[in-house]
Design an enzyme around this catalytic site. Structure first.
Site, PDB file in Angstrom:
ATOM      1  N   SER A 110     -27.123  50.183 107.022  1.00  0.00           N
ATOM      2  CA  SER A 110     -27.682  48.859 108.010  1.00  0.00           C
ATOM      3  C   SER A 110     -29.568  49.625 107.102  1.00  0.00           C
ATOM      4  O   SER A 110     -29.932  50.505 107.680  1.00  0.00           O
ATOM      5  CB  SER A 110     -27.613  48.699 108.770  1.00  0.00           C
ATOM      6  N   GLN A 131     -27.745  47.953 102.600  1.00  0.00           N
ATOM      7  CA  GLN A 131     -28.032  47.047 103.008  1.00  0.00           C
ATOM      8  C   GLN A 131     -29.365  47.042 103.885  1.00  0.00           C
ATOM      9  O   GLN A 131     -30.369  47.072 104.322  1.00  0.00           O
ATOM     10  CB  GLN A 131     -27.287  47.388 103.959  1.00  0.00           C
ATOM     11  N   TYR A 133     -32.082  43.654 104.155  1.00  0.00           N
ATOM     12  CA  TYR A 133     -32.813  41.597 104.071  1.00  0.00           C
ATOM     13  C   TYR A 133     -33.838  41.371 103.824  1.00  0.00           C
ATOM     14  O   TYR A 133     -35.088  42.018 103.369  1.00  0.00           O
ATOM     15  CB  TYR A 133     -32.520  41.853 106.035  1.00  0.00           C
ATOM     16  N   THR A 159     -28.149  41.161 101.688  1.00  0.00           N
ATOM     17  CA  THR A 159     -27.229  39.502 102.748  1.00  0.00           C
ATOM     18  C   THR A 159     -28.109  39.373 102.537  1.00  0.00           C
ATOM     19  O   THR A 159     -28.751  38.616 102.463  1.00  0.00           O
ATOM     20  CB  THR A 159     -27.004  40.570 104.196  1.00  0.00           C
ATOM     21  N   LYS A 236     -24.199  40.239  99.504  1.00  0.00           N
ATOM     22  CA  LYS A 236     -23.474  39.894 100.538  1.00  0.00           C
ATOM     23  C   LYS A 236     -23.688  38.486 101.519  1.00  0.00           C
ATOM     24  O   LYS A 236     -24.482  38.306 101.981  1.00  0.00           O
ATOM     25  CB  LYS A 236     -23.382  41.191 101.620  1.00  0.00           C
ATOM     26  N   HIS A 260     -20.003  37.034 107.535  1.00  0.00           N
ATOM     27  CA  HIS A 260     -20.778  37.943 108.855  1.00  0.00           C
ATOM     28  C   HIS A 260     -19.979  38.251 110.191  1.00  0.00           C
ATOM     29  O   HIS A 260     -20.576  38.309 111.310  1.00  0.00           O
ATOM     30  CB  HIS A 260     -22.425  37.088 109.562  1.00  0.00           C
ATOM     31  N   ARG A 263     -20.867  35.977 112.829  1.00  0.00           N
ATOM     32  CA  ARG A 263     -21.818  35.808 113.985  1.00  0.00           C
ATOM     33  C   ARG A 263     -23.236  35.189 113.602  1.00  0.00           C
ATOM     34  O   ARG A 263     -24.354  35.340 113.936  1.00  0.00           O
ATOM     35  CB  ARG A 263     -22.028  37.445 113.728  1.00  0.00           C
TER      36      ARG A 263
END
Length: 366
Positions: A110, A131, A133, A159, A236, A260, A263
């Site tokens: 992450s 991963q 954002y 993501t 993703k 997700h 979530r």
């Protein structure tokens, strides 16, 4: 005194994990968005799968080995990106990396890891992806991309379903904030400050996302990221055929079908329900991965039969981490892989290429 028995199911790790964790952290891990209908839908979808066994097949040596974006893997069961592993165990992502390596599994790290990318790489013996954002600070995003390549990460996983954080009522009721001794150490303190400011009736993570994540990003921005790094780009959070086709058109090297973990958008479809339409839309142009609601190797079998190339575990890995550190992570992944191999043997499909839609009967959602 009788010794506790070894876990027989992935859910056997949950109780010992949660005995070790404060209730706000348990809620952070277990909770979903809104009324948690999407969270529940993920599990209900797997209950509608029936296996279709074939007989009189040589199943003496079921083989779970696969390959993904040029990387050989001992198992198609890997680790989904989840944040702040030091909330679960003092070693945090170092333990997760060690456990995944022992299992021969892919680990998607992450952006909000609580250990540095370089520390995780040093602890790992298996392949790692990073991963991301899409941050408002594009210079920070670029720096992370460069560090990932330098540290041996083999792909970037963007993501795409979180321009805003889902309305996670459990976190809001708890006034959840990341404690000061656990940080997203790959990002500077100023950028992460809001995640550590508790307030009654509010999730600090929602406030942080509003500050840090860019909600204006569109398909055209992907060209910048692809030009910035030679690493394969994985998207993703795709849940429709329309977006799957756009992903291929814009150069995605792989897609992860995911809601997700329930979530983000409540009443979003279960990932398993839309997995076939995404696979059909991609039409072999890139691999499709899956996460959401997987609680056994048999669940993984179902997703693989419906077209996923690999399956990522989120909450079960966190249960293993909290329960027993690296050994717990390795145990969760090893048990899921053993269950998968057992199911392959009993259904007469001893290698992953034999898994196709004829291996299951999948009732439509009511």
């Amino acid at each position: 005194m009788t010794e506790p028995s070894a876990p027989l199911r992935l859910t056997d790790y949950r109780e010992p994990a949660y005995r070790r964790l404060p209730s706000p952290v348990r809620d952070f891990v277990e909770g979903g968005a809104g009324d948690e209908q999407a969270l529940d839908a993920d599990r209900r979808a797997f209950a509608r799968v029936t296996l279709r066994p074939r007989v009189l097949v040589d199943v003496s040596a079921p083989d779970t080995a696969t390959e993904l974006l040029g990387t050989p893997l001992a198992t198609p069961v890997g680790v989904a990106p989840t944040a702040y592993h030091r909330l679960l165990h003092p070693d945090g992502e170092l333990a997760t990396a060690r456990g995944a390596g022992r299992a021969g599994a892919l680990y998607v790290v992450s952006l909000f890891a609580s250990r540095t990318l370089e520390e995780i790489a040093a602890a790992a013996t298996g392949p790692r992806w990073l991963q991301l954002y899409w941050l408002r600070r594009r210079d920070v995003l670029a720096g992370l991309v460069d560090r990932a390549a330098d540290a041996g990460y083999r792909a970037l996983v963007l993501t795409v379903d979180a321009p805003h954080l889902g309305r996670r009522h459990r976190d809001a009721r708890n006034g959840f904030a990341v404690p000061p001794d656990v940080r997203a150490v790959n990002l500077d303190r100023a950028l992460m400050a809001a995640a550590h400011r508790p307030a009654p009736g509010r999730s600090a993570l929602a406030a942080h996302t509003a500050e840090a994540v860019d909600p204006t990003v569109t398909w055209s921005d992907l060209a910048w990221l692809r030009a910035r790094s030679p690493l394969p780009l994985v998207l993703k959070g795709v849940l429709t055929a329309e977006d799957a086709r756009l992903a291929v058109r814009h150069g995605a090297d792989a897609i992860v079908v995911s809601n997700h973990g329930g979530r983000q958008l409540d009443r979003a479809p279960a990932g398993l329900d839309v997995l076939p339409e995404v696979v059909d839309a991609v039409a072999g142009a890139c691999p499709v991965l899956f996460d959401g609601g997987v609680r056994s190797g048999t669940d993984a079998y179902a997703a693989l039969a419906l077209g996923a190339r690999a399956v990522l575990l989120g909450r079960p890995v966190l249960w293993g981490l909290a329960a027993d550190g690296a050994d717990g992570v390795a145990g969760v992944l090893g048990l899921a892989t053993a269950e998968l191999a057992h199911t392959m043997a009993l259904t007469g499909r001893p290698a992953l290429p034999a898994l196709d839609r004829t291996a299951v009967s999948f009732a439509p959602a009511p």
